[in-house]
Design an enzyme around this catalytic site. Structure first.
Site, mmCIF file in Angstrom:
data_model
loop_
_atom_site.group_PDB
_atom_site.id
_atom_site.type_symbol
_atom_site.label_atom_id
_atom_site.label_comp_id
_atom_site.label_asym_id
_atom_site.label_seq_id
_atom_site.Cartn_x
_atom_site.Cartn_y
_atom_site.Cartn_z
ATOM 1 C CG ASP A 1 -5.733 -5.792 2.296
ATOM 2 O OD1 ASP A 1 -6.471 -6.691 2.602
ATOM 3 O OD2 ASP A 1 -5.517 -5.206 0.939
ATOM 4 C CB SER B 1 -0.971 -0.053 1.085
ATOM 5 O OG SER B 1 -1.892 0.880 1.102
#
Length: 349
Positions: A286, A164
């Site tokens: 995540d 990310s």
């Protein structure tokens, strides 16, 4: 606790007003000044010493990239790029991340109320992350050296990577060092539509392997890296003896689509011990649970070290779950991936 101070640089008065309203609506941050171009911004930075800068991509008097390069060389600070969803804009934004910007946010379609609350929350979250981010020195445009290929790399082997914030540059630095005969690589990077295609094209120009935006139903082949398209989940599946890619628009997972957990869970199911899983820099959690499933399926799993992360969020969560077999500095991840794909065989640079 002191507030996060922000300086917004944008040639649009409407965008400066919007950014000011968004920032000042948050209890923990304050817009201390705005600037219509980089030359004004330069003086305001000296005067106010902001903690975070939001920077438009294309502006008068000085190009945003030129200003960013000078800023990161002379007065490094966390910068969030503000970009439009155009092919040229996405390419420029990726270059900005290479120059040291922490993250980017796309410009909203002004006048549309739907989704504005979520947009405001996204900007606020990115500013908070940027204020805590560990600034990385811009990497050299050329890799330190491409790793030597090993004699045997089965087409059944594959690598799954998730990232990310800070991930675009981390992924570039990992892929640039891989030889053309590397096993297939599936990559989920949190990124909106309109950017993943440019991201894949940029990597393809820099790497020996072929890098492309993934397509639904295509066969997974060695020597290729597949980037999950923005707004679509990517899963590994099988068609007979072959691996295939499945893309879909099901619900957000961990507030993301594409989600790293979706990819890792599918790799655990269909590749198991034939896979290596890598979780790179990024905010949130995540991918942590999915990496654990990969480890439980006897895949080798790697988390990027805290010292080399822009944001030590996703790797930290994976480590806390005991999902990582190893914690590795960014510059050594390429070698470790290939070493374990090749059953621990030593590799030379």
């Amino acid at each position: 606790m002191s507030k996060i101070t922000v300086l917004s640089v944008d040639d649009s008065a409407l965008m400066r007003q919007l950014m000011t309203e968004i920032v000042n609506s948050q209890p923990d941050m304050e817009m201390i000044a705005t600037a219509p171009d980089p030359l004004v911004a330069r003086e305001l930075i000296k005067q106010f010493n902001p903690m975070v800068l939001t920077l438009d991509v294309e502006m008068p008097r000085m190009d945003g990239l030129e200003f960013l390069e000078k800023l990161m060389r002379l007065r490094p600070m966390p910068v969030i790029m503000v970009s439009s969803l155009t092919g040229n804009g996405s390419e420029v934004t990726l270059k900005a991340l290479e120059l040291g910007a922490v993250d980017f946010v796309t410009k909203p379609q002004l006048g549309l109320r739907d989704g504005m609350l979520a947009y405001c929350q996204t900007i606020a979250e990115k500013i908070r992350v940027a204020a805590r981010a560990r600034l990385q020195k811009p990497a050299r445009t050329r890799p330190a050296g491409v790793l030597a290929a090993t004699p045997i790399l089965s087409s059944e082997k594959l690598i799954a990577i998730g990232a990310s914030t800070g991930g675009t540059e981390a992924i570039r630095r990992v892929l640039e060092r891989l030889p053309a005969v590397s096993p297939a690589i599936l990559i989920t990077q949190h990124m909106p539509p309109g950017f993943t295609h440019s991201f894949a094209e940029r990597l393809n120009r820099l790497c020996q392997i072929t890098v492309k935006e993934a397509e639904d139903g295509e066969r997974v082949l060695p020597g290729f890296a597949y980037i999950a398209p923005g707004s679509l989940h990517m899963e590994l599946c099988r068609s007979g003896a072959n691996y295939q890619i499945h893309l879909h628009e099901r619900d957000l997972v961990n507030r993301h689509r594409p989600s790293v957990d979706v990819l890792f869970n599918s790799v655990a199911r269909y590749a198991g011990r034939n896979a290596v899983g890598v979780i790179l820099t990024g905010m949130g959690s995540d991918g942590a649970a999915g990496l654990l499933k990969m480890r439980q399926a006897n895949a080798w799993t790697i988390a990027q070290s805290e010292a080399t992360c822009v944001v030590f969020g996703m790797p930290r969560e994976a480590i806390l779950l005991d999902a990582a077999c190893d914690v590795v500095d960014l510059e050594n991840i390429s070698q470790q991936m290939l070493a374990h794909i090749s059953h621990g065989q030593a590799l030379r640079i």
